[in-house]
Design an enzyme around this catalytic site. Structure first.
Site, PDB file in Angstrom:
ATOM      1  N   CYS C 119       0.876  -1.168   0.000  1.00 20.75           N
ATOM      2  CA  CYS C 119       0.000   0.000   0.000  1.00 20.75           C
ATOM      3  C   CYS C 119       0.910   1.213   0.000  1.00 20.75           C
ATOM      4  O   CYS C 119       1.524   1.531   1.013  1.00 20.75           O
ATOM      5  CB  CYS C 119      -0.906   0.007   1.233  1.00 20.75           C
ATOM      6  N   CYS C 122      -0.664   4.489   2.115  1.00 20.51           N
ATOM      7  CA  CYS C 122      -0.648   4.444   3.594  1.00 20.51           C
ATOM      8  C   CYS C 122      -0.125   3.083   3.992  1.00 20.51           C
ATOM      9  O   CYS C 122       1.042   2.809   3.744  1.00 20.51           O
ATOM     10  CB  CYS C 122      -2.002   4.795   4.206  1.00 20.51           C
ATOM     11  N   SER C 123      -0.921   2.246   4.607  1.00 17.63           N
ATOM     12  CA  SER C 123      -0.431   0.908   4.948  1.00 17.63           C
ATOM     13  C   SER C 123      -1.610  -0.050   5.064  1.00 17.63           C
ATOM     14  O   SER C 123      -1.690  -0.828   5.998  1.00 17.63           O
ATOM     15  CB  SER C 123       0.390   0.942   6.244  1.00 17.63           C
ATOM     16  N   CYS C 124      -2.515   0.005   4.080  1.00 21.51           N
ATOM     17  CA  CYS C 124      -3.684  -0.873   4.080  1.00 21.51           C
ATOM     18  C   CYS C 124      -3.242  -2.334   4.069  1.00 21.51           C
ATOM     19  O   CYS C 124      -2.312  -2.710   3.345  1.00 21.51           O
ATOM     20  CB  CYS C 124      -4.553  -0.588   2.864  1.00 21.51           C
TER      21      CYS C 124
END
Lengths: 115, 100, 219
Positions: C119, C122-124
């Site tokens: 991701c 962001c950091s999905c």
């Protein structure tokens, strides 16, 4: 395509960076509480993960570089809750003073069942 | 160029826009052309949700790009691919892959 | 009553094995904010202490082991494998796991294709299946470099892919969360579903490694 201006700091795909450091850490209990607050707030209908992301982006690159992941999250959760009218900055100020007056550790400050 | 309402296998181009605000289209894909891998159906527009606003329904697509398209033919492996989800208002239809 | 020791430590404190003890160390600014936000949410009737404890327990119960069992099932049951590929969340539900809003999309490694998830914005991460993401998944190096030089990044994880394998990178830019179905390792024909699940690591479901080979097996 080379002319557009305004790449935001968080939009980092394709940029240069150092090697991946394949490390991990156990989450501190307070980090888990921050995570839980996000999950619960998201279920209220008055707080969205989309808002949280936008606030995290607007906090800027320096926050990404200097704060830990859950430090950034609690900072952003707080701002979204204020924006959404869940509580006011005045209420927050009083609560922070109240918490500080209790002591300097979670042990001092939290008597509740989740402390 | 029309408002994109593509189907799988259609060629689509990601708009080369950069509005200052919350968006979900990565910079490295803007202006790039790919193939619709699948349609993911309608969803609420996160670009409005991000500001706590009521949101429009928008269609979401998975688009597949070659690494050569994104990074140029001298990239690491030109035939490797990158798939990303892109909202319809960021897409322009280049040509359909449908038999007509 | 500042500085009084708490009469009892909270039931939640100590109930979660594996997290760091932060009960008696000096509070940081952000930890103080966490207390304030939490207490305000409780005072406003948005949540309760019990609900927070339950949310933590719920997250603690999610782990890569759930994903591993799902993958092992797909390896031995072709109907389930096809369902997982067609509708990951429905397959989770059928398997007895609660997606809780997660829109899961499974992508399958084959002899010619290797999938890997990132991701960049962001950091999905499929946290409702695999638990919370590893630190490296959230940091700049992985998010920046995987989409441009995936083979170099995978090599840093110890995964060298032949040139004839196509790498498919998946950037989780919007609603879907991804899981890789790694290739079933050789030498596993006689293994049970539980034994197979033991070969499916978190990293193999992100796509930065292969599933483990069975103990003692050599190509």
């Amino acid at each position: 395509m080379s002319e557009f201006v305004g790449r935001q700091w968080h939009d980092m795909g394709g940029q240069d960076a150092g090697p991946v450091v394949n490390e991990d850490h156990d989450f501190a209990f307070w980090e888990k509480r921050v995570d839980a607050l996000m999950v619960i707030a998201s279920g209220t209908g008055r707080f969205s993960v989309d808002q949280l992301r936008r606030v995290l982006e607007d906090m800027g690159e320096s926050a990404f570089e200097t704060m830990s992941y859950y430090e950034r999250w609690i900072a952003a959760i707080n701002r979204v809750l204020i924006e959404s009218g869940i509580y006011t900055t005045e209420e927050l100020a009083r609560k922070l003073s109240d918490v500080r007056a209790r002591g300097t550790t979670y042990g001092d400050c939290c008597q509740s069942e989740t402390g | 160029m029309t408002v994109a309402n593509p189907k799988p296998a259609d060629r689509v181009r990601v708009r080369a826009d950069s509005p200052p605000g919350h968006v979900r289209t990565p910079w490295y894909l803007r202006g790039k052309t790919g193939i619709v891998e699948r349609c993911l159906g309608p969803t609420l527009n996160p670009e409005q949700l991000a500001y706590g606003l009521p949101a429009n329904s928008v269609k979401l697509y998975r688009v597949r790009f070659t690494m050569a398209e994104i990074w140029g033919e001298y990239c690491e492996a030109p035939n490797d691919t990158l798939d990303a989800e892109v909202f319809s208002h960021w897409l322009e239809l280049e040509e359909t892959g449908r038999a007509s | 009553m500042p500085h009084d020791p708490p009469e009892t430590e909270s039931p939640s404190h100590g109930a979660h094995v594996g997290h760091l003890d932060d009960f008696h160390t000096p509070l940081t600014y952000w930890q103080t904010l966490e207390i304030a936000v939490r207490e305000l949410l409780i005072e406003k009737g948005i949540t309760t202490g019990a609900e927070i404890a339950a949310a933590i327990d719920s997250m603690d119960r999610r782990s890569p082991a759930d994903g591993a069992r799902l993958i092992a099932k797909a390896w031995i049951d072709d109907r389930f494998r096809r369902k997982l590929l067609a509708d990951g969340s429905a397959a989770m539900t059928e398997f007895g796991l609660n997606p809780a809003g997660l829109r899961l999309l499974a992508v399958e490694n084959t002899p010619g294709i290797h999938n890997v998830i990132v991701c960049t914005l962001c950091s999905c991460y499929p946290r409702n299946l695999l638990g919370l993401p590893p630190d490296w998944y959230k940091e700049r190096a992985y998010r920046s470099r995987l989409v441009r030089t995936p083979r170099v990044v995978l090599a840093e994880f110890g995964l060298e892919l032949p040139a004839e394998t196509t790498v498919r990178v998946h950037d989780s830019t919007a609603d879907m969360r991804y899981i890789v179905i790694p290739q079933r390792p050789a030498g596993t024909t006689d293994m049970t579903e539980d034994e197979l699940a033991g070969l499916v690591t978190r990293d193999s479901m992100i796509g930065v490694s292969r599933a483990s080979s069975p103990r003692g097996f050599r190509e």
